[in-house]
Write an enzyme that holds these catalytic residues in place. Sequence first.
Site, mmCIF file in Angstrom:
data_model
loop_
_atom_site.group_PDB
_atom_site.id
_atom_site.type_symbol
_atom_site.label_atom_id
_atom_site.label_comp_id
_atom_site.label_asym_id
_atom_site.label_seq_id
_atom_site.Cartn_x
_atom_site.Cartn_y
_atom_site.Cartn_z
ATOM 1 N N CYS A 1 39.450 41.883 45.225
ATOM 2 C CA CYS A 1 40.365 41.153 44.336
ATOM 3 C C CYS A 1 39.726 40.307 43.301
ATOM 4 C CB CYS A 1 41.412 40.740 45.125
ATOM 5 S SG CYS A 1 41.238 39.256 46.240
ATOM 6 N N ARG B 1 44.680 38.988 48.215
ATOM 7 C CA ARG B 1 44.935 39.962 48.536
ATOM 8 C C ARG B 1 43.786 40.833 49.319
ATOM 9 N NH1 ARG B 1 45.707 41.560 42.269
ATOM 10 N NH2 ARG B 1 44.128 39.978 42.463
ATOM 11 N N ASP C 1 49.380 40.506 41.876
ATOM 12 C CA ASP C 1 48.667 39.264 42.409
ATOM 13 C C ASP C 1 49.717 38.218 42.801
ATOM 14 O OD1 ASP C 1 47.306 36.872 42.579
ATOM 15 O OD2 ASP C 1 46.398 36.942 40.586
HETATM 16 P P1 4NP Z 1 43.412 37.076 44.918
HETATM 17 O O1 4NP Z 1 44.275 36.189 44.221
HETATM 18 O O2 4NP Z 1 42.643 37.677 43.668
HETATM 19 O O3 4NP Z 1 44.462 38.120 45.535
HETATM 20 O O4 4NP Z 1 42.501 36.399 45.702
HETATM 21 C C1 4NP Z 1 44.038 35.105 43.311
HETATM 22 C C2 4NP Z 1 43.450 33.819 43.982
HETATM 23 C C3 4NP Z 1 43.135 32.680 42.940
HETATM 24 C C4 4NP Z 1 43.641 33.057 41.779
HETATM 25 C C5 4NP Z 1 44.170 34.094 41.288
HETATM 26 C C6 4NP Z 1 44.352 35.016 42.225
HETATM 27 N N1 4NP Z 1 43.065 31.871 40.943
HETATM 28 O O5 4NP Z 1 43.503 32.058 39.848
HETATM 29 O O6 4NP Z 1 42.542 30.888 41.198
#
Ligand code: 4NP
Length: 155
Positions: free
Chosen positions: A8, A14, A124
């Site tokens: 991800c 995720r 997300d």
């Molecule tokens: P992930 O979620 O891609 O599912 O781990 C996110 C984690 C951090 C951020 C965005 C999505 N962020 O903007 O910091």
Amino acid sequence: MQKIVMVCLGNICRSPVAEGILRHKANQHGLKITIDSAGTSSNHEGENPDRRSQANAKKNGVDISTLVSRPFTIKDFDAFDKIYVMDASNYRDVKALARNANDIAKVEMILNLVYPGSNKAVPDPYFGGEEGFQQVFELLDTACDRIVEQLSTKY
Ligand code: 4NP
């Protein structure tokens, strides 16, 4: 042995959940597979999964508390047979690192396992509420069932 990496953006919400669910199911089914996860960004490198992801996974019987975020690298194309991404931007970012058609062929949107050819995203949950984390868990749980089914009939 099949080697699978879940990808991800941050590797804190995720993909660690996908890693934890698949490992849990593989253990339940006695399947020997290598499972890892990574992020297309290195912004959260070294961090454990988001507290909300940890709590939601635990509520659903999966412990992801010891996982640690790391960035996806070109070496992952060699280390893994299958690269499951959560959304279209993950797909673009991973594909941009691919060296050849063989690398690209390893990359798949994970929900295409459940809704073939639809390119649906695992949303997300980072900026939303608890219900978003539960939705992510349920989508990934179903997708991981498909992976286990595929591997169980193959080996
Ligand atoms: P992930 O979620 O891609 O599912 O781990 C996110 C984690 C951090 C951020 C965005 C999505 N962020 O903007 O910091």
